[in-house]
Design a protein around this motif. Structure first.
Motif, PDB file in Angstrom:
ATOM      1  N   ALA A   1       0.705  -1.033  -0.049  1.00 28.83           N
ATOM      2  CA  ALA A   1      -0.032   0.055  -0.085  1.00 28.83           C
ATOM      3  C   ALA A   1       0.805   1.305   0.047  1.00 28.83           C
ATOM      4  CB  ALA A   1      -1.028   0.015   1.225  1.00 28.83           C
ATOM      5  N   VAL A   2       1.982   1.247   0.803  1.00 25.23           N
ATOM      6  CA  VAL A   2       2.767   2.263   0.616  1.00 25.23           C
ATOM      7  C   VAL A   2       3.447   2.613  -0.478  1.00 25.23           C
ATOM      8  CG1 VAL A   2       4.949   3.457   2.113  1.00 25.23           C
ATOM      9  CG2 VAL A   2       3.030   2.469   3.446  1.00 25.23           C
TER      10      VAL A   2
ATOM     11  N   GLY B   1       8.544   3.247   0.071  1.00 25.18           N
ATOM     12  CA  GLY B   1       8.464   1.635  -0.077  1.00 25.18           C
ATOM     13  C   GLY B   1       9.430   0.678   0.600  1.00 25.18           C
ATOM     14  N   ALA B   2      10.780   1.345   0.608  1.00 22.18           N
ATOM     15  CA  ALA B   2      11.696   0.710   1.063  1.00 22.18           C
ATOM     16  C   ALA B   2      11.936   0.823   2.705  1.00 22.18           C
ATOM     17  CB  ALA B   2      13.346   0.934   0.474  1.00 22.18           C
ATOM     18  N   VAL B   3      11.533   2.034   3.125  1.00 21.50           N
ATOM     19  CA  VAL B   3      11.358   2.493   4.437  1.00 21.50           C
ATOM     20  C   VAL B   3      10.218   1.647   5.001  1.00 21.50           C
ATOM     21  CG1 VAL B   3      10.778   4.237   6.484  1.00 21.50           C
ATOM     22  CG2 VAL B   3      12.270   4.891   4.302  1.00 21.50           C
ATOM     23  N   ALA B   4       9.006   1.347   4.424  1.00 21.09           N
ATOM     24  CA  ALA B   4       7.766   0.615   5.072  1.00 21.09           C
ATOM     25  C   ALA B   4       8.303  -0.926   5.082  1.00 21.09           C
ATOM     26  CB  ALA B   4       6.784   0.843   3.998  1.00 21.09           C
ATOM     27  N   ALA B   5       9.478  -1.372   4.006  1.00 24.92           N
ATOM     28  CA  ALA B   5       9.653  -2.600   4.324  1.00 24.92           C
ATOM     29  C   ALA B   5      10.767  -2.943   5.460  1.00 24.92           C
ATOM     30  CB  ALA B   5      10.639  -2.839   2.987  1.00 24.92           C
ATOM     31  N   LEU B   6      11.726  -1.861   5.711  1.00 33.60           N
ATOM     32  CA  LEU B   6      12.435  -2.058   6.825  1.00 33.60           C
ATOM     33  C   LEU B   6      11.721  -1.761   8.297  1.00 33.60           C
ATOM     34  CD1 LEU B   6      15.191   0.176   5.439  1.00 33.60           C
ATOM     35  CD2 LEU B   6      15.607  -2.268   6.065  1.00 33.60           C
ATOM     36  N   SER B   7      10.749  -0.956   8.208  1.00 33.99           N
ATOM     37  CA  SER B   7       9.843  -0.878   9.333  1.00 33.99           C
ATOM     38  C   SER B   7       9.156  -2.001   9.747  1.00 33.99           C
ATOM     39  CB  SER B   7       8.965   0.582   9.304  1.00 33.99           C
ATOM     40  OG  SER B   7       8.280   0.671  10.311  1.00 33.99           O
TER      41      SER B   7
END
Length: 248
Positions: A47-48, A57-63
């Motif tokens: 979604a992000v 998107g990368a930050v969302a994956a890491l988070s």
């Protein structure tokens, strides 16, 4: 680096959404398999990535991977994973999340390019039809002035008939820009200061030029600049067909 408002919002969501979802899942962490919990977090990443930039998107994956580890794997509420299956799931969550963010960003970029291409192509066709019709050459000039203003995001634009005056910066036929006969890197340096010239010629005959000032900070793509050159050529063709340039 400056980010558009939408991208800044997406970065905020990328940081906060995985944490919020992980907290919501805490009451269910003992009843659901870790793989199912991870899949729910992948949905958040998707979604992000669909709404924001590649970075969001990368930050969302890491988070998501971090909060999956902290809240949803044993020992709970510690940055430690003792179960090898949970460790594998966490690694896969991160890897899949990063891959999804890259794919979503690429798909969004291709969509923008496609839409942009269609819009620019429509402008070229409209101008070519008008230039080839029996209508006034001045109408073509007026149409192209408006199109250039939109495509190149100009602050002002005018058309000068007849003789060349001075040596302003010039937008060339290949989409490059020249200042004092030297190439100017628009992509890296932006537009040069002052007015910029775009010549209009038809059948090898110089007919006039557009003089324009871009909006500060704008950097149109080379594709947009090439379309601008094509539109100016249509003006030159229309004026050449109409005969001698009027005195204005």
């Amino acid at each position: 680096m400056r980010y558009a408002l939408r991208d800044r919002i997406a970065l905020g969501v990328a940081l906060a959404a995985p944490l919020a979802v992980a907290l919501i899942l805490v009451p269910f962490r003992t009843g659901l398999a870790s793989t199912n919990l991870a899949l729910i977090l992948v949905v958040v990443v998707v979604a992000v990535s669909a709404l924001g930039s590649r970075l969001a998107g990368a930050v969302a994956a890491l988070s998501s991977a971090v909060w999956f580890d902290f809240f949803l794997t044993r020992p709970f509420e510690r940055f430690s994973i003792t179960d090898s299956n949970d460790l594998t799931t966490a690694v896969l969550l991160l890897a899949v999340g990063l891959a999804v963010s890259q794919l979503a960003a690429r798909a969004r970029r291709l969509k923008v390019i496609t839409v942009t291409d269609a819009g620019l192509l429509a402008r070229v066709h409209d101008t070519a039809r008008l230039a080839q019709s029996a209508g006034s050459a001045d109408a073509v000039v007026g149409l192209v002035k408006g199109q250039l203003t939109e495509i190149l995001r100009l602050r002002d634009c005018r058309f000068e008939y007849g003789t060349l005056l001075g040596h302003p910066a010039r937008l060339e036929q290949d989409g490059t820009v020249v200042v004092d006969r030297e190439p100017w890197d628009v992509g890296r340096r932006g537009w040069p200061d002052g007015e910029i010239e775009l010549r209009a010629a038809g059948n090898g005959h110089y007919r006039g030029r557009f003089m324009f000032r871009p909006e500060p900070g704008t950097v149109p793509s080379r594709q947009a600049r090439l379309v601008a050159v094509t539109l100016a050529d249509d003006v030159g063709t229309a004026l050449d067909t109409a005969g001698p340039a009027p005195h204005k």
